[in-house]
Design a protein around this motif. Structure first.
Motif, PDB file in Angstrom:
ATOM      1  N   UNK A   1      -1.155  -0.721   6.265  1.00  0.00           N
ATOM      2  CA  UNK A   1      -2.721  -1.611   6.622  1.00  0.00           C
ATOM      3  C   UNK A   1      -1.856  -2.143   8.209  1.00  0.00           C
TER       4      UNK A   1
ATOM      5  N   UNK B   1       0.936  -1.182  -0.234  1.00  0.00           N
ATOM      6  CA  UNK B   1      -0.906   0.002  -0.308  1.00  0.00           C
ATOM      7  C   UNK B   1       0.577   1.190  -0.080  1.00  0.00           C
TER       8      UNK B   1
ATOM      9  N   UNK C   1       1.954   9.919   3.334  1.00  0.00           N
ATOM     10  CA  UNK C   1       0.655   9.001   2.962  1.00  0.00           C
ATOM     11  C   UNK C   1       0.965   7.817   3.451  1.00  0.00           C
TER      12      UNK C   1
ATOM     13  N   UNK D   1       2.973   6.554   5.499  1.00  0.00           N
ATOM     14  CA  UNK D   1       2.513   6.425   7.131  1.00  0.00           C
ATOM     15  C   UNK D   1       0.666   5.766   7.829  1.00  0.00           C
ATOM     16  N   UNK D   2      -0.187   6.647   6.918  1.00  0.00           N
ATOM     17  CA  UNK D   2      -1.121   6.076   6.742  1.00  0.00           C
ATOM     18  C   UNK D   2      -1.703   5.058   6.122  1.00  0.00           C
ATOM     19  N   UNK D   3      -1.155   4.865   4.714  1.00  0.00           N
ATOM     20  CA  UNK D   3      -2.450   3.937   4.090  1.00  0.00           C
ATOM     21  C   UNK D   3      -1.514   2.109   4.173  1.00  0.00           C
TER      22      UNK D   3
ATOM     23  N   UNK E   1       1.248  -0.367   9.333  1.00  0.00           N
ATOM     24  CA  UNK E   1       1.381   0.700  10.932  1.00  0.00           C
ATOM     25  C   UNK E   1       3.717   0.081  10.439  1.00  0.00           C
TER      26      UNK E   1
ATOM     27  N   UNK F   1       0.250   4.366  -3.111  1.00  0.00           N
ATOM     28  CA  UNK F   1      -0.078   5.503  -2.957  1.00  0.00           C
ATOM     29  C   UNK F   1       0.831   6.703  -2.731  1.00  0.00           C
TER      30      UNK F   1
END
Lengths: 255, 160
Positions: free
Chosen positions: B96, B60, B90, B92-94, B98, B64
């Protein structure tokens, strides 16, 4: 398998094999040869705006007294190219550039420090009044274009030129422009779940567990659309996700 | 098949040797274990586990990334953050799981790069919870195959 074609160039007397298509700056940095720059970023297209990466070049078929000053971030390597990164002309040129930059942004620590390295402690030109720290390098514009938001633009021309967000709706509040700006000229405020940049205030999505800010809703919508990942990929912070992963690792093992 | 990092959560004692080793190897600064890419956790009911990047096949973080800054190293198979990163954060957020972080002190994205094919975390793991090998080490062979080395900067060593 096709081998990448390389050419042989000489930088500061060192012979280097560089792949075709690489620029002089990239080749030099790959071999730990220091060329200063402000507006160059490997992630976006080179721009040649700051003029700090100037180098002196000669070609093998030129007469010996021929030489040219070029911006190394834009100049592609070619067979037999001879590059000098610290010749007297180059140093003189960089000094003038830094002297002018210092007149433009007299309060910038980055420029002041860089100028001091070249022996310039005060500008010989007239300082700009009410100066901010922007050196007009356009890196924020290119970064914003790379992200796909296309919000930032340079406006007006000549000495009046400035950087702004003409269409506030386009800004997604990701802060990439502010974090990549070489002189930290772009100001932003992060307080609780509010984030303000370019005079636009965003309500940031908070992590459900540790209440830390994750991203703005505009940012999530933009990146979700661009990457094809569903929006529920963008709901938790890395810290929370990591803890969840630990729990699921443990569950698999102990159950 | 290239070597991989094997995680065996029930061997983890949450001693945090891996965290110290990781942050030291990547930042050369032993005082910031918070900057580590690998994390050991003690969860509720005293269960312990260690987490690090899984180097996903379809990642991911890579999908991204707007500049293609996350590239897979063909030699180690690890996804590495290159200097093309423009800090949109992004990934770091995307992720799944972490496993990719923004380091506020150094202002850069940090993720596990398996130390270029020689991960420090596995070297200092005293219990075999983290193993860098071709295949996982079975429980009855842990004692003979996992070498315990005291860290030069470690303050304590877990009892054997």
């Amino acid at each position: 398998m096709s081998e990448t074609k390389t050419v042989r160039i000489t930088i500061d007397g060192r012979s280097i094999d560089a792949p075709v298509g690489q620029t002089v700056l990239e080749a030099a940095r790959q071999h730990n040869i220091d060329i200063p720059s402000l507006c160059y970023h490997p992630g976006v297209e080179a721009f040649g705006a700051c003029r700090l990466c100037v180098v002196e070049i000669r070609k093998h078929n030129w007469t010996p007294d021929w030489k040219q000053l070029v911006t190394s971030c834009l100049f592609p390597v070619e067979e037999g190219l001879i590059v000098e990164t610290r010749s007297p002309e180059v140093m003189e040129n960089r000094k003038v550039v830094l002297d002018l930059q210092l007149a433009r942004v007299p309060n910038s620590d980055v420029i002041r420090q860089l100028a001091a390295e070249y022996g310039i402690h005060d500008t010989s030109y007239e300082k700009r009044e009410d100066a901010d720290d922007c050196i007009m390098c356009g890196l924020c514009v290119r970064v914003c274009d790379a992200i796909g938001a296309h919000a930032i633009s340079t406006l007006s021309r000549g000495p009046e030129k400035y950087v702004d967000v003409p269409n506030k709706d386009a800004c997604i509040g990701c802060l990439a422009c502010a974090l990549t700006c070489p002189t930290n000229a772009i100001e932003y405020i992060e307080e609780g779940n509010m984030r303000t940049i370019w005079d636009k205030t965003f309500e940031v999505v908070l992590d459900p567990v540790n209440k830390k800010p994750i991203a703005t809703p505009e940012q999530i919508a933009h990146f979700s659309k661009q990457s094809g990942l569903p929006e529920d990929y963008f709901t938790k912070s890395d810290a929370t996700r990591k803890k969840e992963t630990a729990a699921s690792f443990a569950r698999v093992m102990f159950d | 098949m290239a070597k991989r990092l094997f995680v065996t959560p029930y061997r983890c004692t949450d001693c945090k040797n891996c965290e110290v080793a990781c942050s030291f190897v990547h930042t050369k600064d032993p005082r910031h274990p918070a900057l580590t890419r690998v994390r050991a956790y003690t969860l509720k009911n005293e269960v312990k586990s260690v987490v690090l990047c899984l180097q996903c096949e379809e990642a991911a973080c890579q999908m991204v990334c707007p500049t293609g800054a996350l590239e897979r190293n063909p030699e180690t198979g690890a996804i590495e953050r290159t200097d093309k990163c423009i800090l949109c954060k992004m990934c770091t957020v995307a992720c799944p799981f972490g496993n990719i972080h923004f380091d506020e002190q150094y202002e850069e994205i940090v993720k596990c790069d398996t130390c270029g094919g020689d991960p420090a975390c596995a070297k200092v793991c005293p219990t075999g919870a983290l193993v860098w090998a071709d295949e996982p080490i079975p429980d009855h062979k842990v004692e003979e195959q996992v070498e315990v080395k005291p860290l030069p900067w470690a303050m304590t060593m877990p009892a054997k």
